[in-house]
Design a protein around this motif. Sequence first.
Motif, PDB file in Angstrom:
ATOM      1  N   LYS A   1      47.768  43.174   6.537  1.00  0.00           N
ATOM      2  CA  LYS A   1      46.310  43.045   6.429  1.00  0.00           C
ATOM      3  C   LYS A   1      45.766  41.998   7.386  1.00  0.00           C
ATOM      4  N   LYS A   2      46.470  40.879   7.535  1.00  0.00           N
ATOM      5  CA  LYS A   2      45.979  39.785   8.386  1.00  0.00           C
ATOM      6  C   LYS A   2      46.134  40.074   9.872  1.00  0.00           C
ATOM      7  N   PHE A   3      47.262  40.679  10.262  1.00  0.00           N
ATOM      8  CA  PHE A   3      47.605  40.767  11.681  1.00  0.00           C
ATOM      9  C   PHE A   3      47.831  42.184  12.188  1.00  0.00           C
ATOM     10  N   GLY A   4      47.600  43.199  11.367  1.00  0.00           N
ATOM     11  CA  GLY A   4      47.832  44.573  11.783  1.00  0.00           C
ATOM     12  C   GLY A   4      49.171  45.089  11.264  1.00  0.00           C
ATOM     13  N   ALA A   5      49.287  46.395  11.210  1.00  0.00           N
ATOM     14  CA  ALA A   5      50.442  47.053  10.586  1.00  0.00           C
ATOM     15  C   ALA A   5      51.737  46.874  11.379  1.00  0.00           C
ATOM     16  N   SER A   6      52.803  47.306  10.777  1.00  0.00           N
ATOM     17  CA  SER A   6      54.156  47.369  11.347  1.00  0.00           C
ATOM     18  C   SER A   6      55.009  46.135  11.103  1.00  0.00           C
ATOM     19  N   TRP A   7      54.641  45.268  10.187  1.00  0.00           N
ATOM     20  CA  TRP A   7      55.483  44.123   9.852  1.00  0.00           C
ATOM     21  C   TRP A   7      56.656  44.586   9.015  1.00  0.00           C
ATOM     22  N   GLN A   8      57.794  43.984   9.214  1.00  0.00           N
ATOM     23  CA  GLN A   8      58.993  44.233   8.413  1.00  0.00           C
ATOM     24  C   GLN A   8      59.377  42.915   7.752  1.00  0.00           C
ATOM     25  N   CYS A   9      59.876  42.988   6.521  1.00  0.00           N
ATOM     26  CA  CYS A   9      60.229  41.780   5.794  1.00  0.00           C
ATOM     27  C   CYS A   9      61.480  42.026   4.966  1.00  0.00           C
ATOM     28  N   ALA A  10      62.436  41.114   5.055  1.00  0.00           N
ATOM     29  CA  ALA A  10      63.650  41.174   4.236  1.00  0.00           C
ATOM     30  C   ALA A  10      63.778  39.853   3.490  1.00  0.00           C
TER      31      ALA A  10
ATOM     32  N   TYR B   1      63.280  39.854  -5.411  1.00  0.00           N
ATOM     33  CA  TYR B   1      63.247  39.882  -3.948  1.00  0.00           C
ATOM     34  C   TYR B   1      62.332  40.983  -3.431  1.00  0.00           C
ATOM     35  N   GLU B   2      62.359  42.127  -4.098  1.00  0.00           N
ATOM     36  CA  GLU B   2      61.515  43.231  -3.651  1.00  0.00           C
ATOM     37  C   GLU B   2      60.034  42.882  -3.773  1.00  0.00           C
ATOM     38  N   GLY B   3      59.644  42.270  -4.873  1.00  0.00           N
ATOM     39  CA  GLY B   3      58.252  41.869  -5.047  1.00  0.00           C
ATOM     40  C   GLY B   3      57.801  40.888  -3.978  1.00  0.00           C
ATOM     41  N   ALA B   4      58.665  39.926  -3.671  1.00  0.00           N
ATOM     42  CA  ALA B   4      58.333  38.942  -2.632  1.00  0.00           C
ATOM     43  C   ALA B   4      58.188  39.611  -1.277  1.00  0.00           C
ATOM     44  N   SER B   5      59.124  40.499  -0.929  1.00  0.00           N
ATOM     45  CA  SER B   5      59.064  41.130   0.393  1.00  0.00           C
ATOM     46  C   SER B   5      57.862  42.060   0.524  1.00  0.00           C
ATOM     47  N   VAL B   6      57.511  42.767  -0.544  1.00  0.00           N
ATOM     48  CA  VAL B   6      56.340  43.653  -0.502  1.00  0.00           C
ATOM     49  C   VAL B   6      55.063  42.833  -0.323  1.00  0.00           C
ATOM     50  N   LEU B   7      54.943  41.726  -1.058  1.00  0.00           N
ATOM     51  CA  LEU B   7      53.759  40.872  -0.929  1.00  0.00           C
ATOM     52  C   LEU B   7      53.644  40.303   0.484  1.00  0.00           C
ATOM     53  N   ILE B   8      54.744  39.820   1.039  1.00  0.00           N
ATOM     54  CA  ILE B   8      54.723  39.264   2.397  1.00  0.00           C
ATOM     55  C   ILE B   8      54.319  40.337   3.398  1.00  0.00           C
ATOM     56  N   LYS B   9      54.966  41.493   3.355  1.00  0.00           N
ATOM     57  CA  LYS B   9      54.671  42.577   4.304  1.00  0.00           C
ATOM     58  C   LYS B   9      53.213  43.013   4.205  1.00  0.00           C
ATOM     59  N   ASN B  10      52.742  43.277   3.002  1.00  0.00           N
ATOM     60  CA  ASN B  10      51.365  43.757   2.834  1.00  0.00           C
ATOM     61  C   ASN B  10      50.339  42.722   3.281  1.00  0.00           C
ATOM     62  N   THR B  11      50.582  41.452   2.980  1.00  0.00           N
ATOM     63  CA  THR B  11      49.650  40.399   3.385  1.00  0.00           C
ATOM     64  C   THR B  11      49.608  40.262   4.904  1.00  0.00           C
ATOM     65  N   LEU B  12      50.780  40.269   5.552  1.00  0.00           N
ATOM     66  CA  LEU B  12      50.812  40.149   7.015  1.00  0.00           C
ATOM     67  C   LEU B  12      50.234  41.395   7.689  1.00  0.00           C
TER      68      LEU B  12
ATOM     69  N   GLN C   1      57.686  41.172  21.576  1.00  0.00           N
ATOM     70  CA  GLN C   1      57.577  39.766  21.950  1.00  0.00           C
ATOM     71  C   GLN C   1      56.378  39.115  21.287  1.00  0.00           C
ATOM     72  N   LYS C   2      56.529  37.858  20.930  1.00  0.00           N
ATOM     73  CA  LYS C   2      55.496  37.020  20.314  1.00  0.00           C
ATOM     74  C   LYS C   2      55.186  37.409  18.876  1.00  0.00           C
ATOM     75  N   PHE C   3      56.101  38.140  18.190  1.00  0.00           N
ATOM     76  CA  PHE C   3      55.879  38.516  16.803  1.00  0.00           C
ATOM     77  C   PHE C   3      57.128  38.337  15.951  1.00  0.00           C
ATOM     78  N   LEU C   4      58.024  37.425  16.320  1.00  0.00           N
ATOM     79  CA  LEU C   4      59.227  37.195  15.537  1.00  0.00           C
ATOM     80  C   LEU C   4      59.141  35.864  14.818  1.00  0.00           C
ATOM     81  N   LEU C   5      59.445  35.900  13.522  1.00  0.00           N
ATOM     82  CA  LEU C   5      59.531  34.692  12.709  1.00  0.00           C
ATOM     83  C   LEU C   5      60.791  34.844  11.877  1.00  0.00           C
ATOM     84  N   HIS C   6      61.753  33.938  12.089  1.00  0.00           N
ATOM     85  CA  HIS C   6      63.047  34.017  11.383  1.00  0.00           C
ATOM     86  C   HIS C   6      63.354  32.678  10.768  1.00  0.00           C
TER      87      HIS C   6
END
Length: 80
Positions: free
Chosen positions: A53-62, A40-51, A75-80
Amino acid sequence: LARSHLFAQLQYSDMPTEMGNEAVEVCTMALDKFLGNRDYEGASVLIKNTLDKKFGASWQCAVGEGFGFDISCQQKFLLH
């Protein structure tokens, strides 16, 4: 988990459609790569780092199972 059951399931999004589609693609790719080993940690790190790079810093991933969460977001930055 059986390989045929790995997928990203979108519950809610207020993102622009194109950004949301790209985020789901990144999540699906990370799940395919890491959840066979329940990394799970590897997946969340990959998702956070990729997002970041693509869309700017401050993404959180669980990523995981059996937990709850409470969030606030811009606003306009939530994906659940």
